[in-house]
Design an enzyme around this catalytic site. Structure first.
Site, short mmCIF file in Angstrom:
data_model
loop_
_atom_site.label_atom_id
_atom_site.label_comp_id
_atom_site.label_asym_id
_atom_site.label_seq_id
_atom_site.Cartn_x
_atom_site.Cartn_y
_atom_site.Cartn_z
N LYS A 139 1.61 -3.97 3.71
CA LYS A 139 0.42 -3.37 4.32
C LYS A 139 0.04 -4.11 5.60
CE LYS A 139 -3.01 -1.72 1.59
NZ LYS A 139 -4.02 -1.74 0.48
N ILE A 140 -0.06 -3.36 6.69
CA ILE A 140 -0.47 -3.90 7.99
C ILE A 140 -1.65 -3.08 8.49
CG2 ILE A 140 0.23 -4.27 10.40
CD1 ILE A 140 3.10 -4.63 9.42
#
Length: 372
Positions: A139-140
């Site tokens: 997750k970014i």
């Protein structure tokens, strides 16, 4: 009870659970949800891990071992969370084998890095290597600094869940970052078929913020728009997704084996008790999307959720009308999305601080017991 969830899955919505704990994995609860509740993926965040670690003795032995090995709190958090995600990936591996876009488990880069491109890239690569499972997602956040990190991470052949997307404008930038990463990966000779991605578009928080502003304005026109912004925003996002899929740029990548970056509806637990508790599931049914739900929402839908066909395709014009009316009523939409992103990053940072404090307490407790 499961018939409603199966109907949702049959409509093309991938049901992911927005929760994970070692207890869920070790008791077989996660496997049960996959088998009985049509769950085909998992998302996590620091708040979820903080709750799991604070409430579970199943982490004690590993914490003690890590402390005895001289590890600091950041290393302990990294070890605990990547172990849980790796083991959840193994539980979901059969799902991924049959449908590679699903069977995914997400783990987030440290939220304090949200405004640091290079550190985000390094964190993403470290998490990917540590989890070491092809069905993981890193997750970014979709901050301005996160966008080039998304491109670089995809270019390295790493699958990504882009999080904290609030506006359609930023979502378009996210899709562009994904395509740029795929183009770089293709040029580097990486098999595009191995790369998966979702774009997590936050839903309920949009209504929470805009409803508060509508209440403040207080006109009949404003009050009539309460509870309509979030679904309209998501429908506009889906229209943008369809636009990109129709583009020559995407078609060239698809021909090279690329997978579409599916929209993921996040923050779908209803925060206003005046609204139906399945609102952000029922009203966002459309094929080739993901809905990640807290267990409470999942069970509510299993009990009384309705699937009445596609609720999103072809509704872009109606959604735009809602937004035009919001602007006319006095809502500064640019400011709304700016506030939501800032608050979103800040909340994730706070939850990271809570996770650190939780793990520090566990480390102190296990050290105390070891010395007793």
């Amino acid at each position: 009870m499961t018939d409603r969830l199966k109907a949702l899955a049959d409509a093309g919505v991938s049901i992911w659970l927005d929760d994970l704990s070692r207890e869920r994995i070790e008791t077989g609860n996660l496997a049960d949800l996959v088998r009985e509740r049509s769950v085909v993926g998992v998302t996590t965040n620091p708040t979820i891990f903080a709750g799991a670690i604070a409430n579970g003795e199943r982490y004690d032995a590993q914490v003690r071992q890590l402390v005895e090995g001289g590890m600091g709190v950041d290393q302990v958090i990294f070890a605990l969370t990547t172990d849980d995600v790796r083991n959840a990936c193994d539980v979901l591996a059969p799902v991924a084998a049959g449908h590679p876009a699903d069977g995914r488990v997400s783990i987030e880069v440290e939220p304090t890095l949200a405004n640091d491109t290079d550190a985000t890239i390094a964190s993403a690569k470290a998490l990917w290597a540590a989890v070491d499972r092809p069905n993981a997602l890193i997750k970014i956040p979709a901050t301005l600094e996160g966008l080039p990190a998304i491109t670089a991470t995809i270019a390295a052949g790493i699958s990504v869940n882009v999080t904290l997307i609030f506006s359609v404008e930023r979502y378009r930038a996210v899709m562009d970052a994904y395509l740029a990463g795929l183009e770089q990966a293709r040029d580097a000779g990486i098999d595009l078929g191995t790369i998966q991605s979702v774009a997590s578009f936050f839903v309920s928080r949009v209504d929470t913020e805009i409803d508060a502003r509508l209440d403040k304005i207080g006109t009949d026109e404003a009050l009539a728009l309460r509870g309509r912004a979030a679904v309209a925003n998501a429908r506009l996002a889906y229209a943008a997704f369809e636009e990109v899929l129709a583009s020559d740029r995407w078609q060239a990548l698809a021909a090279a084996g690329a997978n579409p970056q599916r929209p993921l509806w996040a923050s779908t637990g209803v925060k206003n008790p005046a609204y139906p508790d399945t609102l952000y599931v029922t009203d966002l049914v459309v094929a080739d999307t993901v809905n990640t739900m807290p267990e409470k929402t999942l069970m509510a839908f299993a009990d009384h959720g309705d699937v009445t066909g596609d609720q999103v395709s072809g509704k872009g014009a109606d959604a735009q009308e809602v937004f035009d009316r919001l602007s006319a009523a006095g809502i500064d939409l640019d400011d709304v999305f700016r506030v939501l992103e800032t608050e979103g990053v800040d909340k994730f940072k706070v939850s990271w601080t809570e996770l650190v404090a939780t793990v520090e307490a566990q480390m102190a407790a296990t050290s105390g017991r070891a010395g007793a």
